[in-house]
Design an enzyme around this catalytic site. Structure first.
Site, mmCIF file in Angstrom:
data_model
loop_
_atom_site.group_PDB
_atom_site.id
_atom_site.type_symbol
_atom_site.label_atom_id
_atom_site.label_comp_id
_atom_site.label_asym_id
_atom_site.label_seq_id
_atom_site.Cartn_x
_atom_site.Cartn_y
_atom_site.Cartn_z
ATOM 1 N N ASP A 55 -3.462 8.559 -12.743
ATOM 2 C CA ASP A 55 -4.364 8.779 -11.617
ATOM 3 C C ASP A 55 -5.416 7.681 -11.694
ATOM 4 O O ASP A 55 -6.224 7.656 -12.630
ATOM 5 C CB ASP A 55 -5.005 10.165 -11.718
ATOM 6 C CG ASP A 55 -5.852 10.504 -10.501
ATOM 7 O OD1 ASP A 55 -6.384 9.575 -9.855
ATOM 8 O OD2 ASP A 55 -6.015 11.706 -10.214
ATOM 9 N N TYR A 157 -11.844 3.568 7.102
ATOM 10 C CA TYR A 157 -10.638 2.776 6.877
ATOM 11 C C TYR A 157 -10.937 1.289 7.025
ATOM 12 O O TYR A 157 -10.557 0.466 6.171
ATOM 13 C CB TYR A 157 -9.577 3.217 7.878
ATOM 14 C CG TYR A 157 -8.209 2.607 7.699
ATOM 15 C CD1 TYR A 157 -7.576 2.569 6.464
ATOM 16 C CD2 TYR A 157 -7.513 2.106 8.807
ATOM 17 C CE1 TYR A 157 -6.306 2.029 6.326
ATOM 18 C CE2 TYR A 157 -6.245 1.568 8.677
ATOM 19 C CZ TYR A 157 -5.650 1.530 7.437
ATOM 20 O OH TYR A 157 -4.393 1.001 7.300
ATOM 21 N N LYS A 161 -10.860 -1.541 3.938
ATOM 22 C CA LYS A 161 -9.925 -2.670 3.989
ATOM 23 C C LYS A 161 -10.669 -4.006 4.022
ATOM 24 O O LYS A 161 -10.215 -4.996 3.432
ATOM 25 C CB LYS A 161 -8.996 -2.540 5.192
ATOM 26 C CG LYS A 161 -8.007 -1.389 5.084
ATOM 27 C CD LYS A 161 -7.119 -1.513 3.852
ATOM 28 C CE LYS A 161 -6.081 -0.405 3.796
ATOM 29 N NZ LYS A 161 -5.248 -0.484 2.553
ATOM 30 N N THR A 192 8.126 3.656 6.300
ATOM 31 C CA THR A 192 7.882 4.559 5.183
ATOM 32 C C THR A 192 8.357 5.966 5.551
ATOM 33 O O THR A 192 8.705 6.246 6.696
ATOM 34 C CB THR A 192 6.390 4.613 4.833
ATOM 35 O OG1 THR A 192 5.677 5.141 5.969
ATOM 36 C CG2 THR A 192 5.849 3.228 4.506
#
Length: 261
Positions: A55, A157, A161, A192
């Site tokens: 993790d 987001y 990024k 995906t």
């Protein structure tokens, strides 16, 4: 694109882009390690691929993973930072929160995208860099996306990024004198598992397989002059045109530009 003798680590590679990258690198001859929270620890998950339960929000687990790879292989030649948080729990209290404005976004998404995303990239790169510096060679690929340059989805987001691309640029600046290359790599629409669940609602005509992204990484990893790309944002389909490879279905996806997304 032979990678025989190379050692690669792909983080967060139990599915999606990460799994495709790991598969492609192994097919080109690399010895590949992958991390994932759901993996059985230190077992062969596919031919040439060893899984490590990790993790990336927990430094001790990350340190242990790198220690294991060092003992097994002596160091990493290619690091692909792919692990990412914030995609889980798209629905909160029955509401689809992904496109909500920032003042209505759940705060946990910010924490997830930085702790399991940007910070995870940073820490893995910290651990990978010293052996690369010692050998005066190495490649770090940060999986990123156009949201760094244009509002896509939500503020969190985009900021995360953008931070990834800045991480690439600044790490490249510091690693360039040591012969180590760092790039951001943008996939297109990738087939995906989650994307294919919604395929009937999407235009898949210019889509890419997860392995296609891996072929881009393999091409960069096999290029003895890859450092000319250091610090740059690269689009996987444009890398394919430069290096002359196609997707697993024989198609050549068109490279997207900022105007396309």
């Amino acid at each position: 694109m032979s990678l025989h003798g190379k050692v690669a680590l792909v983080t967060g590679a139990t599915q999606g882009v990460g799994k495709g990258v790991a598969t492609a690198l192994a097919r080109e001859g690399a010895r590949v390690f992958i991390t994932g929270r759901s993996l059985d620890d230190k077992v062969v998950v596919d031919e040439g691929i060893i899984g490590i339960r990790c993790d990336h929000r927990h430094d001790a687990q990350v340190d242990a993973a790198f220690d294991f790879i060092a003992r097994e292989s002596g160091g990493i030649d290619i690091l692909v930072n792919n692990v990412w948080g914030g995609y889980e729990r798209m629905f909160d209290d029955g509401q689809f929160t992904w496109p909500k404005p920032f003042w209505e976004q759940p705060l946990w998404r910010w924490d997830a995208m930085f702790s399991a995303g940007v910070r995870a990239y940073y820490r893995a790169s910290q651990l990978a860099a010293p052996p690369m510096i010692a050998r005066r060679s190495g490649l770090i690929v940060n999986i990123s996306f156009w949201a760094a340059q244009k509002h896509i989805g939500n503020v969190t987001y985009g900021v995360s990024k953008a931070a990834t691309d800045k991480l690439t640029a600044d790490m490249a600046k510091e690693l360039e004198p040591h012969g180590v290359t760092v790039v951001s790599l943008y996939p297109g629409l990738v087939r995906t598992e989650k994307v294919m669940q919604a395929a009937k609602f999407l235009d898949m005509s210019n889509s890419e397989s997860p392995e296609f992204i891996g072929r881009a990484v393999a091409a960069l990893g096999a290029d003895p002059e890859v450092q000319r790309h250091t610090g740059k944002v690269l689009v996987a389909a444009a890398v394919a045109r430069e290096y002359g490879f196609v997707d697993i279905d024989g198609k050549s996806p068109r490279p997207l530009t900022l105007a396309d997304v």
